[in-house]
Design an enzyme around this catalytic site. Structure first.
Site, PDB file in Angstrom:
ATOM      1  N   GLY A 279     -28.528-102.090  52.083  1.00 52.44           N
ATOM      2  CA  GLY A 279     -29.562-101.540  50.933  1.00 52.44           C
ATOM      3  C   GLY A 279     -30.422-102.361  50.645  1.00 52.44           C
ATOM      4  N   GLY A 280     -29.613-103.507  50.055  1.00 55.01           N
ATOM      5  CA  GLY A 280     -30.384-104.595  49.418  1.00 55.01           C
ATOM      6  C   GLY A 280     -29.336-106.100  49.683  1.00 55.01           C
ATOM      7  CG  MET A 281     -28.763-110.289  51.058  1.00 50.57           C
ATOM      8  SD  MET A 281     -26.876-110.139  50.852  1.00 50.57           S
ATOM      9  CE  MET A 281     -26.863-111.816  50.348  1.00 50.57           C
ATOM     10  CD  GLU A 282     -26.250-110.682  46.698  1.00 53.29           C
ATOM     11  OE1 GLU A 282     -26.465-109.597  47.352  1.00 53.29           O
ATOM     12  OE2 GLU A 282     -25.140-110.833  46.527  1.00 53.29           O
ATOM     13  CG  ASN A 283     -31.372-112.977  50.905  1.00 58.26           C
ATOM     14  OD1 ASN A 283     -31.992-112.131  51.409  1.00 58.26           O
ATOM     15  ND2 ASN A 283     -30.426-113.632  50.852  1.00 58.26           N
ATOM     16  CG  HIS A 306     -26.460-103.713  43.135  1.00 61.86           C
ATOM     17  ND1 HIS A 306     -25.303-103.359  42.838  1.00 61.86           N
ATOM     18  CD2 HIS A 306     -26.361-104.673  44.130  1.00 61.86           C
ATOM     19  CE1 HIS A 306     -24.377-103.959  43.531  1.00 61.86           C
ATOM     20  NE2 HIS A 306     -25.109-104.745  44.383  1.00 61.86           N
ATOM     21  CD  GLU A 307     -29.181-105.998  46.232  1.00 55.69           C
ATOM     22  OE1 GLU A 307     -28.328-107.183  45.964  1.00 55.69           O
ATOM     23  OE2 GLU A 307     -28.665-105.015  46.661  1.00 55.69           O
ATOM     24  CG  HIS A 310     -26.046-109.583  43.128  1.00 59.04           C
ATOM     25  ND1 HIS A 310     -24.631-109.809  43.187  1.00 59.04           N
ATOM     26  CD2 HIS A 310     -26.101-108.462  43.868  1.00 59.04           C
ATOM     27  CE1 HIS A 310     -23.885-108.798  43.896  1.00 59.04           C
ATOM     28  NE2 HIS A 310     -24.785-107.986  44.423  1.00 59.04           N
ATOM     29  CD  GLU A 329     -21.611-107.143  45.945  1.00 57.88           C
ATOM     30  OE1 GLU A 329     -22.330-106.406  45.303  1.00 57.88           O
ATOM     31  OE2 GLU A 329     -22.424-107.934  46.772  1.00 57.88           O
ATOM     32  CG  ASP A 384      -9.061-102.306  62.698  1.00 55.30           C
ATOM     33  OD1 ASP A 384     -10.041-103.227  62.756  1.00 55.30           O
ATOM     34  OD2 ASP A 384      -8.036-101.830  63.243  1.00 55.30           O
ATOM     35  CE1 TYR A 392     -19.495-103.440  47.673  1.00 54.10           C
ATOM     36  CE2 TYR A 392     -21.611-103.306  46.215  1.00 54.10           C
ATOM     37  CZ  TYR A 392     -21.186-103.564  47.553  1.00 54.10           C
ATOM     38  OH  TYR A 392     -21.904-104.338  48.289  1.00 54.10           O
ATOM     39  NE  ARG A 566     -28.477 -98.527  52.197  1.00 52.38           N
ATOM     40  CZ  ARG A 566     -28.769 -98.062  51.120  1.00 52.38           C
ATOM     41  NH1 ARG A 566     -29.807 -97.283  50.820  1.00 52.38           N
ATOM     42  NH2 ARG A 566     -28.082 -98.374  49.969  1.00 52.38           N
ATOM     43  CG  MET A 567     -24.613-101.065  59.047  1.00 56.14           C
ATOM     44  SD  MET A 567     -23.493-102.186  59.722  1.00 56.14           S
ATOM     45  CE  MET A 567     -23.652-103.230  58.034  1.00 56.14           C
TER      46      MET A 567
HETATM   47  N1  BES Z   1     -24.450-108.479  48.479  1.00 57.62           N
HETATM   48  C1  BES Z   1     -24.481-107.117  48.916  1.00 57.62           C
HETATM   49  C2  BES Z   1     -24.662-106.608  50.297  1.00 57.62           C
HETATM   50  C3  BES Z   1     -23.663-107.379  51.143  1.00 57.62           C
HETATM   51  C4  BES Z   1     -22.280-107.302  50.612  1.00 57.62           C
HETATM   52  C5  BES Z   1     -23.794-107.705  52.467  1.00 57.62           C
HETATM   53  C6  BES Z   1     -21.176-107.850  51.377  1.00 57.62           C
HETATM   54  C7  BES Z   1     -22.681-108.258  53.188  1.00 57.62           C
HETATM   55  C8  BES Z   1     -21.308-108.424  52.791  1.00 57.62           C
HETATM   56  C9  BES Z   1     -25.930-106.175  48.242  1.00 57.62           C
HETATM   57  O1  BES Z   1     -25.972-106.867  46.909  1.00 57.62           O
HETATM   58  C10 BES Z   1     -25.213-104.844  47.832  1.00 57.62           C
HETATM   59  O2  BES Z   1     -24.371-104.616  47.050  1.00 57.62           O
HETATM   60  N2  BES Z   1     -25.948-103.905  48.463  1.00 57.62           N
HETATM   61  C11 BES Z   1     -25.884-102.507  48.480  1.00 57.62           C
HETATM   62  C12 BES Z   1     -26.801-101.864  47.200  1.00 57.62           C
HETATM   63  C13 BES Z   1     -26.304-100.880  46.497  1.00 57.62           C
HETATM   64  C14 BES Z   1     -25.259-101.060  45.805  1.00 57.62           C
HETATM   65  C15 BES Z   1     -27.535-100.619  45.483  1.00 57.62           C
HETATM   66  C16 BES Z   1     -26.169-101.853  49.650  1.00 57.62           C
HETATM   67  O3  BES Z   1     -26.607-102.658  50.530  1.00 57.62           O
HETATM   68  O4  BES Z   1     -26.052-100.765  49.925  1.00 57.62           O
HETATM   69 ZN    ZN Z   2     -24.333-106.389  45.358  1.00 56.53          ZN
END
Ligand code: BES
Ligand code: ZN
Length: 618
Positions: A279-283, A306-307, A310, A329, A384, A392, A566-567
């Site tokens: 969904g997002g990545m906090e770069n 959320h991002e 971070h 998280e 696994d 979260y 988006r997985m």
């Molecule tokens: N940092 C995470 C994404 C992440 C976590 C990537 C662990 C790889 C390994 C990001 O901040 C995140 O939590 N994204 C969520 C957003 C949602 C909670 C609003 C996502 O991608 O769904």
């Molecule tokens: Zn996050």
């Protein structure tokens, strides 16, 4: 479930003495630490490669250390040199170990003379796990190729040779070349007015962990959304994105009011093509985001909260290992809720908290006990098990519980001071707990016992008295859903005209796993869920409708899951298809056609679902 692929710890049997080290990195920070990185890279689209040098500045800790050990995955290493203070280069011997499936290849560089810098000449492989390469045809505007990185958790090593552990922080500078007209952005300050001349320079002056290294390049336009924020996206997407994210400055101000000044200068957002696996990545300075939140009504802007959160929880104060990821998280999900409350009101914040708490209650009991813990025992995590809703949603639930017990003013004061005390450092769960005990529990006795706090962190499950917010609107939805399922209320009579995204999510989340087919058909006839432009609703709708046996949704479900990489939004639909032989065959055919458009991580995750289904496992 947030689809975050497994971090396999299970295969590693560690001696007790090694427990302090990061089991996901070959780095030996007690011998030597990287303090700064200089990248000089060319983006080679035809070969799907980054090509150039990484120069690491080193702080040697052990005077007798013979070597520098780095993490790599699928890198072609051409040459390694030691640089002395005057910049003179001496070739160094190096050995690349055989590739470990999880960790990649350990790179051991003989450096008994302890050079101040080591320069590595290298190129990435087209299959780099942390990069995706798109042809012009695979982009929205079809003009230029596109590439982007996703380094978290342990994928930075697939595009830079480095100490790939969140416990190690370094500053970085980069010089990146690209074809003319392509814009390059990184997790550093970006200039909206930079000429598209194929020559870019970046400077990240704050020490960051490697998983926050990021790069993207393509046909990227820019639109300001505030005095220190802009959106970056393909030209045909940037207008919609600027509208969706027009509240960015308000969100930054609300967070600063709670936790102190924003430390990173600018907060820009890059909207990626739909194949972005998260969904997002906090770069830092440049959040990477999925286009699936561009629904037109700002209802999924929590992703920005959320991002942005971070920028304090994660990027300022960082989990020292992946076992401590809930410090990133869980704290961020808590802060996200506070930002949502401040900017959009308590009703929405409570709905989002309730949505995630209810989902966690449903899922946590099915997980192995160790995965139910905020701070799992790293020796007991199976290959696994995945980072799931626990980090979260149990993490943020714990913090909301603390807020309630200690009172908002006291809790806020502690959290703000905690961010300040540990700014620009990486800490473990135990270091956080020591801070919490000394600065929250000890000065305010009688609010919560320390044993209770430890149970939240180290025990499986959710403590019995964990407080939940209430939502009158959700309560009404629970009642209507029950009447609808009993047959006393027709689908058309549901009071759903005014439901927002979260309310639809809540309605769908709590349907039975495989609802009666007739009910699904009624719902669709009344509310036209098939073909919805809102992928949060689509993912839930298609999963349920497929499980109910509704073949009429297959074609739209296929469109959803092959368009979106988006997985979290695509894997549940694959799983629903994989539950029957006909569905599995359909999903396999759909995947074979769409495979090239997916990110390597998404490919791996889908293939694992299909393989397990074929072998008759769940
Ligand atoms: N940092 C995470 C994404 C992440 C976590 C990537 C662990 C790889 C390994 C990001 O901040 C995140 O939590 N994204 C969520 C957003 C949602 C909670 C609003 C996502 O991608 O769904
Ligand atoms: Zn996050």
């Amino acid at each position: 479930m947030r689809a975050i692929p497994a971090l396999a710890l299970g295969a590693l049997v560690l001696p007790l003495s090694a427990l302090a080290a990061d089991p996901h990195s070959y780095a030996q920070p007690e011998q030597v630490r990287v303090t700064h990185l200089d990248l000089d890279l060319a983006i080679d689209f035809p070969h799907k490669a980054l090509d150039g040098t990484a120069t690491l500045s080193l702080d040697w800790k052990n005077p007798k250390a013979p070597a520098l050990v780095l993490d790599t995955r699928d890198l072609k290493i051409a040459k390694v040199e030691g640089l002395d203070a005057a910049g003179r280069a001496t070739a160094l011997k190096f050995a690349l170990a055989p590739r470990d499936k999880e960790l990649g290849s350990k790179l051991t560089i003989q450096a008994p003379k302890h050079p101040g810098k080591v320069r590595i000449v290298y190129a990435t492989s087209p299959q780099a796990s942390g990069l995706q390469w798109l042809t012009p045809a695979q982009t929205a505007d079809k003009k230029l190729p596109f590439m982007f990185s996703q380094s978290e958790s342990i994928h930075a090593r697939s595009w830079v040779p480095l100490q790939d552990s969140p416990a190690i922080r370094f500053t970085y500078k980069a010089h990146v070349t690209a074809p003319k007209d392509v814009r390059v952005v990184m997790s550093a300050l970006n200039e909206a007015t930079h000429p598209l001349d194929g020559d870019f320079r970046f400077d990240q002056p704050h020490p960051i962990p490697s998983y926050l290294l990021a790069i993207a390049a393509g046909d990227i336009a820019v639109k300001e959304t505030g005095p220190r924020s802009a959106v970056y996206a393909e030209p045909s997407v940037v207008g919609k994105a600027a509208h969706e994210f027009e509240d960015t400055e308000k969100l930054i101000e609300a967070t600063e009011k709670l936790y102190g000044p924003y430390a990173w200068g600018r907060y820009d957002i890059l909207v990626l093509p739909p194949s972005f696996p998260y969904g997002g990545m906090e770069n830092p300075d440049m959040t990477f985001a999925t286009p699936t939140v561009l629904v037109g009504d700002k209802s999924l802007v929590s992703l920005v909260s959320h991002e942005l959160a971070h920028s304090w929880s994660g990027n300022l104060v960082t989990a020292a290992s992946w076992r401590d990821i809930w410090l990133n998280e869980g704290f961020t999900t808590y802060v996200q809720g506070r930002i949502t409350e401040a900017v959009y009101g308590k009703t929405l914040a409570d709905e989002e908290a309730l949505l995630s708490a209810r989902a966690l209650q449903k899922s946590i009991g099915k997980m192995p006990e160790n995965s139910q813990k905020l701070a799992p025992d790293p020796r007991g995590v199976g290959a696994d098990d995945s980072l799931s809703d626990v980090a979260y949603d149990k993490g943020s639930w714990f913090l909301r519980t603390l807020e309630q017990r200690f009172g908002r003013a006291t809790f806020d004061q502690w959290l703000k001071a905690y961010f300040h005390r540990h700014a620009f450092t990486s800490i473990t769960t135990e270091q956080m707990l020591a801070d919490m005990k000394a600065h929250l529990f000890d000065p305010h006795p009688g609010k919560m016992s320390w044993d209770e706090a430890k149970a939240w962190v180290y025990e499986p499950g959710i403590p019995k008295d964990a407080p939940l917010p209430t939502s009158a609107r959700f309560q009404k939805i629970d009642e209507e859903r029950a009447s609808f399922l009993e047959g006393t209320l027709d689908a058309a009579q549901l009071d759903a005209k005014g439901w927002n995204t979260q309310e639809w999510m809540y309605f769908l989340d709590r349907l039975p796993d495989a609802p009666p087919l007739s009910k699904m058909k009624q719902l669709d006839a009344a509310w036209h869920l098939t073909g919805t432009p809102n992928a949060e609703i689509g993912m839930r709708w298609y999963s349920h409708a497929i499980a109910a046996g509704d073949r009429n949704v297959w074609e739209d479900a296929r469109e959803h899951m092959t368009r979106i990489g988006r997985m979290y939004l695509t894997l549940p639909v694959y799983k629903a298809f994989a539950a029957t032989p006909e569905g599995l065959a359909y999903a396999e055919a759909a995947y074979a056609k769409a495979k090239d458009g997916y990110h390597p991580m998404t490919q791996g995750a889908i293939e694992s679902i299909l393989r397990k289904a074929r072998q008759g496992k769940k």
